[in-house]
Scaffold this active site. Structure first.
Site, PDB file in Angstrom:
ATOM      1  CG  ASP A 183      47.943  32.813  39.743  1.00 36.09           C
ATOM      2  OD1 ASP A 183      47.777  33.819  40.451  1.00 36.09           O
ATOM      3  OD2 ASP A 183      49.065  32.433  39.376  1.00 36.09           O
ATOM      4  CG  HIS A 508      40.373  36.065  37.671  1.00 36.72           C
ATOM      5  ND1 HIS A 508      39.840  35.463  36.564  1.00 36.72           N
ATOM      6  CD2 HIS A 508      41.589  35.485  37.843  1.00 36.72           C
ATOM      7  CE1 HIS A 508      40.684  34.573  36.075  1.00 36.72           C
ATOM      8  NE2 HIS A 508      41.767  34.566  36.846  1.00 36.72           N
ATOM      9  CG  ASP A 551      31.603  42.462  40.563  1.00 36.92           C
ATOM     10  OD1 ASP A 551      32.487  41.589  40.737  1.00 36.92           O
ATOM     11  OD2 ASP A 551      30.571  42.544  41.259  1.00 36.92           O
ATOM     12  CD  GLU A 560      44.440  37.422  39.143  1.00 36.65           C
ATOM     13  OE1 GLU A 560      44.600  37.814  37.982  1.00 36.65           O
ATOM     14  OE2 GLU A 560      45.111  36.510  39.671  1.00 36.65           O
TER      15      GLU A 560
HETATM   16  O1  9MR Z   1      43.908  33.133  36.395  1.00 39.16           O
HETATM   17  C1  9MR Z   1      44.976  33.774  35.709  1.00 39.16           C
HETATM   18  C2  9MR Z   1      45.324  35.049  36.423  1.00 39.16           C
HETATM   19  O2  9MR Z   1      45.824  34.782  37.705  1.00 39.16           O
HETATM   20  C3  9MR Z   1      46.326  35.856  35.620  1.00 39.16           C
HETATM   21  O3  9MR Z   1      46.473  37.144  36.164  1.00 39.16           O
HETATM   22  C4  9MR Z   1      45.879  35.972  34.177  1.00 39.16           C
HETATM   23  C5  9MR Z   1      46.904  36.655  33.310  1.00 39.16           C
HETATM   24  O4  9MR Z   1      48.101  35.948  33.293  1.00 39.16           O
HETATM   25  O5  9MR Z   1      45.599  34.713  33.617  1.00 39.16           O
HETATM   26  C6  9MR Z   1      44.566  34.014  34.301  1.00 39.16           C
HETATM   27  O6  9MR Z   1      44.364  32.778  33.694  1.00 39.16           O
HETATM   28  C7  9MR Z   1      43.712  32.764  32.462  1.00 39.16           C
HETATM   29  C8  9MR Z   1      44.721  32.484  31.380  1.00 39.16           C
HETATM   30  O7  9MR Z   1      45.631  33.515  31.225  1.00 39.16           O
HETATM   31  C9  9MR Z   1      44.021  32.229  30.048  1.00 39.16           C
HETATM   32  N1  9MR Z   1      43.050  31.181  30.190  1.00 39.16           N
HETATM   33  C10 9MR Z   1      42.023  31.482  31.167  1.00 39.16           C
HETATM   34  C11 9MR Z   1      42.653  31.662  32.529  1.00 39.16           C
HETATM   35  C12 9MR Z   1      41.599  31.920  33.554  1.00 39.16           C
HETATM   36  O8  9MR Z   1      40.807  33.015  33.221  1.00 39.16           O
HETATM   37  O1  9MR Z   2      50.311  42.438  38.930  1.00 40.28           O
HETATM   38  C1  9MR Z   2      50.832  42.036  37.684  1.00 40.28           C
HETATM   39  C2  9MR Z   2      50.710  43.170  36.711  1.00 40.28           C
HETATM   40  O2  9MR Z   2      51.531  44.249  37.127  1.00 40.28           O
HETATM   41  C3  9MR Z   2      51.081  42.725  35.322  1.00 40.28           C
HETATM   42  O3  9MR Z   2      50.813  43.769  34.414  1.00 40.28           O
HETATM   43  C4  9MR Z   2      50.295  41.481  34.959  1.00 40.28           C
HETATM   44  C5  9MR Z   2      50.639  40.933  33.590  1.00 40.28           C
HETATM   45  O4  9MR Z   2      51.933  40.484  33.544  1.00 40.28           O
HETATM   46  O5  9MR Z   2      50.530  40.461  35.903  1.00 40.28           O
HETATM   47  C6  9MR Z   2      50.105  40.804  37.190  1.00 40.28           C
HETATM   48  O6  9MR Z   2      50.389  39.764  38.062  1.00 40.28           O
HETATM   49  C7  9MR Z   2      49.633  38.579  37.953  1.00 40.28           C
HETATM   50  C8  9MR Z   2      50.623  37.438  37.869  1.00 40.28           C
HETATM   51  O7  9MR Z   2      51.302  37.497  36.640  1.00 40.28           O
HETATM   52  C9  9MR Z   2      49.966  36.078  38.029  1.00 40.28           C
HETATM   53  N1  9MR Z   2      49.151  36.045  39.208  1.00 40.28           N
HETATM   54  C10 9MR Z   2      48.141  37.064  39.227  1.00 40.28           C
HETATM   55  C11 9MR Z   2      48.784  38.419  39.208  1.00 40.28           C
HETATM   56  C12 9MR Z   2      47.753  39.521  39.350  1.00 40.28           C
HETATM   57  O8  9MR Z   2      46.930  39.617  38.234  1.00 40.28           O
END
Ligand code: 9MR
Ligand code: 9MR
Length: 583
Positions: A183, A508, A551, A560
């Protein structure tokens, strides 16, 4: 057509000596290679017969080694039964493949000094690709060149962060830094462990990094590239402190995640949200450590070290006045608009952040005022570091600077050292997953969101034990987890994009999804197996902890990428190069 197909299959299967040429995914091992003098293990999965295996020289196909597969083992957290192929005696530099009769031939690998040097560069260069407000030029980024992303020159104070001096809607600048992950937001807490890990890499292996150039715009200047890259995020972090009170905003963020588009395409407003105690303490720790490191570069960066140390002290003082302010996104969203739905990095236990910040401030300033916190907290539970658990970061720093800190007689350095070594010995004694001969896989809890970084942070514990004792067993144990992320795991993937023979193609990661280039940005460590499967994507091969990896760019819970996962990768690969690279 059909005719040609059969000829092709024949050519693939037959090379004259009866050995199949199909690259079998059933031989799992470090797909990059091995230093000549280290343990070398491959894992054969399925239900292979107890049989000999062969190491073949690439090119000639000559057998250079014949060994016996071990007895069968059952993996604790995957469905696999395995046998180990130990070919440690092969030391000659070269390119090889393994051949297991009845199973097939493995991908090729190398045995050579410095075999992981390039991976160390790729891992660090990932941070360049994550730069936010800067165009990536083809000269450095190759085919992944792209325009600048979010400028962040006009960020709005969110109502949750409003103060008399900066009411809601006040415009502040917070440009630069790295994107957090797949993100496009920037989070202080996650920058905390990331920066602490990278700064520690420099402190622990300065001579190595002083020579490491990775091909970034600053590579010609008088700073090591690791520090050049660290500076990108350090300067951004400084903008996250409110100059009026020393508090630190938890994140600089959209209200909602951007779509899967290139950086710079979106124009959604960006916000500074509520200040939090963990953000202030992580910030204080990073700034104190940065002040110490950049003090050695006063000529190149006059005044920077002082600015960092002042910022660290101001953040610590804010935390003292606000010791119980978590970032509670749900609570904030009940009170304020717009609602914020991006990553929370919420943490409700700050004892470890206090301890880490106190350790860094003590090591940097030499002042006595932080020692109480160290003395009262050092015996707290220790665990493998992660973004919300940074206790050991304090240990690393106290022990690294032990001799300079000897006058702090209230700190029992010998006991801190013993406790760290006991923790490292425990990681080895538990043995991880024996069926894969890795330290990784101590328990099912190793396979959490970002499990690859669990493996790397375990290795950092072990490398710190090596730094304290110089015993090879710690370096080899750390190496077993590098073998894990490079392919000796239940999925058979190397979890680093572009590094190895079978690597994630669909992380991701918004730029990798949106740029139209088949290959993802290289050097990125993907999260790895996570049976939580919080993304609810279809197509996971299994719910078994060690196999729960997909994947697909849908899979943010297993595929991610993130800065706090690449930072320990940088630390580990380059540390092992420095320690074992010439063996
Ligand atoms: O892209 C987002 C990622 O960085 C986060 O780890 C994840 C969980 O918070 O959320 C991803 O974004 C998704 C969102 O939560 C729900 N709508 C789709 C987004 C892209 O897959
Ligand atoms: O790395 C984080 C993981 O420990 C948590 O379980 C998860 C859900 O809260 O979020 C991860 O961090 C994400 C962050 O919230 C948004 N950017 C992407 C991070 C990696 O997925």
């Amino acid at each position: 057509m059909r005719h040609n197909f059969f000829i092709l299959v024949f050519i693939l299967l037959y090379n004259g000596n009866g050995y199949t040429q199909v690259k079998t995914p059933a031989v799992h091992f470090n797909q990059v290679g091995f230093y000549p003098a280290v343990p070398k293990i491959a894992v054969v999965t399925g239900m292979p017969e107890k049989a000999p295996f062969y190491v073949l020289e690439a090119g000639t196909g000559d057998t250079v080694y014949r060994g016996q597969l071990s007895d069968t083992m059952q993996s604790a957290y995957s469905s696999a039964f395995t046998r180990l192929a130990d070919f440690s005696p092969v030391k000659k530099h070269g390119r090889y493949a393994l051949f297991v009769p009845g199973v097939g031939q493995s991908y090729a690998f190398r045995i050579a000094p410095g075999v992981h040097h390039q991976t160390g560069i790729d891992a660090l260069k990932m941070f360049y690709y994550m730069r936010v407000s800067m165009a990536l030029e083809a000269k450095y980024a190759g085919k992944w060149a792209r325009p600048a992303g979010h400028p962040d020159t006009a960020v709005l104070i969110h109502p949750s962060a409003a103060t008399p001096q900066r009411p809601a809607g006040t415009v502040v600048a917070s440009p630069g830094g790295w994107y957090d992950a797949g993100d496009y937001n920037k989070y202080i807490v996650n920058s905390g462990i990331t920066m602490g890990t990278l700064l520690s890499a420099y402190e622990d292996f300065a001579a190595y990094y002083d020579k490491l150039r990775i091909g970034i715009p600053e590579s010609e200047d008088r700073l090591p590239d690791l520090l050049n890259e660290i500076l990108v995020n350090l300067r951004w972090m400084l903008t996250m402190q409110d100059p009026h009170d020393g508090g630190v905003y938890h994140k600089c963020t959209n209200a909602d995640f951007d779509g899967m588009v290139m950086p710079g395409v979106t124009t959604l407003p960006r916000y500074m949200v509520q200040k939090s105690t963990p953000a202030a303490l992580d910030f204080a720790a990073v700034m104190a450590q940065a002040g110490r490191v950049f003090r050695q570069f006063e000529k190149q960066l006059p005044g920077l070290a002082d600015s960092c140390i002042h910022a660290a002290i101001a953040a610590w003082q804010w935390a003292q006045k606000n010791p119980a302010t978590p970032y509670n996104q749900n609570a904030i969203n009940q009170q304020f608009e717009p609602k914020i739905t991006t990553g929370a990095y919420g943490d409700w236990t700050f004892t470890d952040e206090w301890f880490w910040a106190a350790s860094e401030l003590t090591a940097t300033t030499g002042a006595d005022q932080y020692v109480d916190t160290i003395v009262s907290r050092w015996q707290d539970r220790i665990g493998v570091p992660t973004w919300n658990s940074v206790h050991l970061m304090g240990y690393y720093t106290l022990l690294r600077h032990q001799s300079a800190l000897q006058k702090k007689s209230r700190i029992d350095f010998a006991a801190v050292r013993t406790r760290l070594l006991q923790f490292a010995d425990g990681l080895i004694a538990n043995g991880g997953d024996r069926a894969y001969a890795t330290i990784m896989g101590q328990s099912r809890n190793d396979f959490v969101w970002g499990s690859s970084s669990v493996a790397m942070n375990q290795s950092i514990v072990l490398i710190n034990a090596w730094l304290l004792t110089r015993q090879p067993k710690y370096a080899y144990a750390a190496l077993s987890n590098l073998d894990y992320v490079l392919g000796r795991n239940a999925t058979g993937y190397s979890f680093i994009t572009g590094v190895g023979s079978k690597t994630p193609m669909h992380p991701h990661h918004r730029p990798s999804v949106a740029d139209g280039i088949p290959e993802p940005v290289p050097g990125m460590l993907v999260g790895g197996p996570n049976p939580g499967q919080q993304d609810r994507c279809e197509g996971y091969p299994s719910r078994m902890p060690a196999e729960s990896f997909l994947d697909h760019d849908c899979s943010y819970a297993s595929n991610e990428i993130a800065i706090n996962w690449n930072a320990p990768l940088v630390y580990v690969v380059n540390a092992l190069e420095a320690i074992l690279g010439n063996e």
